[in-house]
Design a protein around this motif. Structure first.
Motif, PDB file in Angstrom:
ATOM      1  N   GLU A   1     -19.389 -86.258  10.949  1.00 50.07           N
ATOM      2  CA  GLU A   1     -19.440 -86.301  12.408  1.00 50.07           C
ATOM      3  C   GLU A   1     -18.029 -86.088  12.966  1.00 50.07           C
ATOM      4  O   GLU A   1     -17.854 -85.379  13.956  1.00 50.07           O
TER       5      GLU A   1
ATOM      6  N   TYR B   1     -29.362 -86.268   3.818  1.00 47.36           N
ATOM      7  CA  TYR B   1     -28.842 -87.511   4.408  1.00 47.36           C
ATOM      8  C   TYR B   1     -29.920 -88.598   4.435  1.00 47.36           C
ATOM      9  O   TYR B   1     -29.734 -89.705   3.925  1.00 47.36           O
TER      10      TYR B   1
ATOM     11  N   LEU C   1     -30.412 -92.120   2.311  1.00 48.54           N
ATOM     12  CA  LEU C   1     -30.652 -93.422   2.956  1.00 48.54           C
ATOM     13  C   LEU C   1     -31.941 -94.052   2.442  1.00 48.54           C
ATOM     14  O   LEU C   1     -32.089 -95.267   2.441  1.00 48.54           O
TER      15      LEU C   1
ATOM     16  N   TYR D   1     -25.056 -80.576  13.967  1.00 47.94           N
ATOM     17  CA  TYR D   1     -24.183 -79.753  13.146  1.00 47.94           C
ATOM     18  C   TYR D   1     -24.654 -79.672  11.708  1.00 47.94           C
ATOM     19  O   TYR D   1     -24.064 -78.971  10.898  1.00 47.94           O
ATOM     20  N   LEU D   2     -25.713 -80.408  11.378  1.00 46.63           N
ATOM     21  CA  LEU D   2     -26.236 -80.329  10.011  1.00 46.63           C
ATOM     22  C   LEU D   2     -27.303 -79.247   9.925  1.00 46.63           C
ATOM     23  O   LEU D   2     -27.961 -78.927  10.915  1.00 46.63           O
TER      24      LEU D   2
ATOM     25  N   ILE E   1     -23.623 -93.116   4.377  1.00 45.49           N
ATOM     26  CA  ILE E   1     -23.280 -93.432   5.775  1.00 45.49           C
ATOM     27  C   ILE E   1     -21.820 -93.055   6.046  1.00 45.49           C
ATOM     28  O   ILE E   1     -21.499 -92.472   7.082  1.00 45.49           O
TER      29      ILE E   1
ATOM     30  N   ARG F   1     -19.850 -96.964   9.192  1.00 45.08           N
ATOM     31  CA  ARG F   1     -19.150 -96.252  10.270  1.00 45.08           C
ATOM     32  C   ARG F   1     -17.704 -96.716  10.345  1.00 45.08           C
ATOM     33  O   ARG F   1     -16.781 -95.921  10.520  1.00 45.08           O
TER      34      ARG F   1
ATOM     35  N   TYR G   1     -24.941 -99.938   8.309  1.00 43.74           N
ATOM     36  CA  TYR G   1     -24.620 -98.822   9.195  1.00 43.74           C
ATOM     37  C   TYR G   1     -23.295 -99.069   9.913  1.00 43.74           C
ATOM     38  O   TYR G   1     -22.451 -98.180  10.007  1.00 43.74           O
TER      39      TYR G   1
ATOM     40  N   GLU H   1     -20.092 -90.815   4.455  1.00 44.46           N
ATOM     41  CA  GLU H   1     -20.024 -89.355   4.432  1.00 44.46           C
ATOM     42  C   GLU H   1     -20.498 -88.778   5.765  1.00 44.46           C
ATOM     43  O   GLU H   1     -19.886 -87.868   6.327  1.00 44.46           O
ATOM     44  N   ALA H   2     -21.583 -89.354   6.300  1.00 42.32           N
ATOM     45  CA  ALA H   2     -22.105 -88.877   7.580  1.00 42.32           C
ATOM     46  C   ALA H   2     -21.086 -89.099   8.695  1.00 42.32           C
ATOM     47  O   ALA H   2     -20.968 -88.280   9.610  1.00 42.32           O
TER      48      ALA H   2
ATOM     49  N   PRO I   1     -28.317 -85.007  13.815  1.00 35.70           N
ATOM     50  CA  PRO I   1     -26.999 -84.424  14.041  1.00 35.70           C
ATOM     51  C   PRO I   1     -27.134 -82.905  14.121  1.00 35.70           C
ATOM     52  O   PRO I   1     -27.650 -82.278  13.194  1.00 35.70           O
TER      53      PRO I   1
END
Ligand SMILES: Nc1ncnc2c1ncn2[C@@H]1O[C@H](COP(=O)(O)OP(=O)(O)OP(=O)(O)O)[C@@H](O)[C@H]1O
Ligand SMILES: [Mg+2]
Lengths: 308, 281
Positions: free
Chosen positions: B13, A102, A106, A93-94, B6, B125, B121, B8-9, A91
């Motif tokens: 985004e 991140y 995971l 923007y990170l 996930i 989302r 995932y 949070e991501a 990403p």
């Protein structure tokens, strides 16, 4: 020693019918724990497909394999491995450290340990000063280092790298090589895909050469590059008669350098007798070694005919 | 922890793509517009006269009614129906990319190399998108409700059911968008397919039936009409608008639509997760 990777007759075909692409046609290879293993092959040979099979990103048509003792694609194996894909994207923007946070989460790294892991990993890949810069602003080589960092974030036992030095400048490549060697010295297993032969030659313990989805050769660098029964002799004072006298055992001449092929030590001795008898003076004699590149090109040339 | 990461991501985004900001700005403008409108004498007058909108008990103080519904209730019904449509429509548009961006080359390889079950995932989302829409809808609905309450001096707490019902409706529609997103790997395809399905079920089929009834006197029974009527049972979000209206009107409500939409959402999400776990990248 245990096997980090074992694969037995892996077959992977993309698509069906007339459009089918036979990416892997029965690949068997094994990687010992603690070694650096290079998988070589030209574009489209199937190297990336093999890694994707290991990770369960694509599914096998047949065959079986294990990673760190677990079947291909197993989540348990993934807990202990890191992967740097080709064309990896993050990403934009990170920042570097947010990206690592991140992927660290995971990977199941507990929150308390995450900060320290990120610090260490950034230091390993030499990206500490870029940690708070947005990925958007990274150069290609910095992206590659970030990619390596995310592969190392969980302190993995096994590291799978697809073209790790792609887009990295010579200094950076050397640094990455040093990182890999350091990791190996820490006992990690490294599996890398590459077509940069000289680089692989420098760091790998063993390599496999893949062509059109099959392994055409596998072994230690030493064994692969040793050309059996060929010797390079430096001879002065050679006469034309000598060259004819040597007949078919003479492969090439280049000034005072003679390349001689001798199946047995006896033959080698009789060649040397012939040279001396003709008045030639032998200054040196070494068994010939070819570069990995020579071996590679010879092999690929030889096998390309059979598949296309 | 992984699931939270996930989600949070996904929210990050959304922030980075300015979708959240965009919706927030539009909501704020809507609320400001409402403040302005409610200040207008004519509107205040129209909504509240001859008696105050919500006094139902006073015998001699009957609020102004149209077809037995107070104007104020009518306004709330109109607003909630409008918000429902807009939230589903705009919400799907701005969040459809969450599912497909996950599957982009270079991104998916990385994600699938991490020790995370694949379905997490998709689920992450999905939940992320629904949370974003919940926040937006809550902001807008609460804002409008406060503005109306303060300006008119009349509070209708039942309108707040919209927050829940609209988010649920979105969640239902978004489960279909997710499913088609996973199957086609294209957010545009997913939106167009889902939109087409809703236009078919919500507009074309009723229209065809209406014409049919006009021409034949009675609806014809056939395979097509069976499929048509069957189709509307498998489309999420059905009946939720009625649920909001009935709540606002203090009429008896049936909660069946809630269970149907929730059930269908879970079903479509499960199919999406399954399809995703069988996909090659
Ligand atoms: N998703 C896919 N669908 C169809 N064919 C594919 C797919 N991915 C790879 N292939 C084909 O499979 C073969 C092997 O590809 P692969 O990416 O494994 O090669 P590679 O050895 O990694 O090449 P490179 O050195 O260029 O990275 C190629 O012929 C490629 O076109
Ligand atoms: Mg490749």
């Amino acid at each position: 020693m245990d096997l980090a990777i074992a694969s037995n007759n892996i077959v992977k075909t993309y698509g069906r019918g007339s459009k089918a692409v036979h990416a892997l046609r029965g690949v068997s290879l094994s990687v010992q724990e603690g070694e650096i293993y290079g998988l070589l092959g030209k574009n489209g040979a199937g190297k990336t497909t093999f890694i994707k099979c290991m990770l369960g990103i694509v599914f096998l048509n047949s065959g079986e394999g294990s990673l760190l003792g677990y079947p291909f694609g197993s989540v348990h194996a993934k807990e202990q491995l890191g992967y740097l894909p080709e064309n990896h994207r993050y990403p934009l923007y990170l920042t570097g450290e947010q990206t690592l946070a991140y992927f660290g989460k995971l990977s199941g790294i507990p929150k308390a340990a995450l900060g320290e892991r990120i610090d260490r990993t950034l230091k390993i890949v030499g990206m500490a000063e870029w940690r708070t810069t947005k990925v958007r602003k990274y150069s290609k080589g910095m992206m590659q280092r970030l990619g390596l960092a995310q592969a190392l974030i969980n302190d993995p036992k096994l590291i799978l790298l697809d073209e790790p030095t792609d887009g990295v400048d010579p200094v950076g490549r050397k640094e990455i090589r040093e990182v890999l060697i350091r990791l190996k010295n820490e006992g990690k297993t490294i599996f890398l895909n590459s077509h940069l032969l000289s680089e692989v030659e420098r760091i790998s313990d063993r390599v496999a050469i893949m062509d059109h989805g099959t392994i055409v050769k596998q072994g230690s660098i030493d064994a692969l590059t040793r050309t059996d029964h060929v010797y390079e002799l430096t001879v002065t004072n050679t006469r034309p008669e000598l060259l004819t006298a040597l007949g078919s055992s003479l492969l090439r001449t280049n000034g005072s350098l003679l390349e001689i092929s001798c199946e047995t030590p006896e033959m080698l001795n009789s060649v040397m007798d012939t040279i001396r008898a003709s008045g030639g003076v032998i200054e040196s004699m070494v068994p010939k070694k070819s570069s990995l590149e020579d071996v590679f090109v010879d092999l690929i040339k030889g096998s390309a005919v059979t598949h296309d | 922890m992984k699931f939270l990461a996930i989600i949070e991501a996904t929210v990050r985004e959304g922030i980075a793509r300015k979708t959240i900001l965009g919706m927030f700005i539009v909501s704020t403008i809507t609320i400001l517009l409402a403040i302005f409108l409610f200040q207008l004498n004519a509107i205040q007058h129209g909504l509240l006269s001859p008696a105050t909108g919500h006094v139902r008990t006073g015998q001699n103080q009957q609020p102004m009614q149209l077809l037995g519904v107070t104007v104020l209730d009518m306004m709330w019904m109109g607003v909630s129906a409008f918000l429902l449509l807009i939230s589903i429509f705009v919400g799907s548009f701005v969040t459809a990319g969450f599912v497909t961006s996950l599957m982009e080359k270079g991104t998916i390889d990385l994600l699938l190399s991490k020790p995370v079950e694949r379905w997490l995932y998709i689920a992450g989302r999905y939940v992320g998108a629904v949370l974003i829409i919940l926040a937006e809808v809550a902001y807008l609905v609460l804002g409008l409700w406060l503005v109306a309450g303060i300006s008119l001096g009349s509070w209708s707490p039942n309108f707040l059911i919209s927050i829940f019902a609209i988010t649920l409706a979105f969640a239902g529609v978004y489960s279909l968008v997710t499913l088609f997103g996973v199957l086609t790997r294209s957010s545009w395809f997913a939106i167009i397919i889902v939109l087409a399905l809703y236009i078919l079920v919500g507009f074309i089929i009723p229209l065809a039936r209406f014409i049919d009834r006009l021409l034949n006197g009675a609806p014809t029974e056939g395979v097509l009409s069976t499929i048509a009527s069957g189709l509307q049972y498998i489309m999420p979000a059905r009946g939720l608008n009625t649920l909001i209206s009935h709540t606002i009107l203090l009429q008896p409500v049936t909660i069946t639509p809630i269970f149907i939409t929730a059930g269908l959402s879970v079903l479509y999400l499960a199919i999406s997760c399954f399809a995703f776990s069988k996909k090659e990248f």
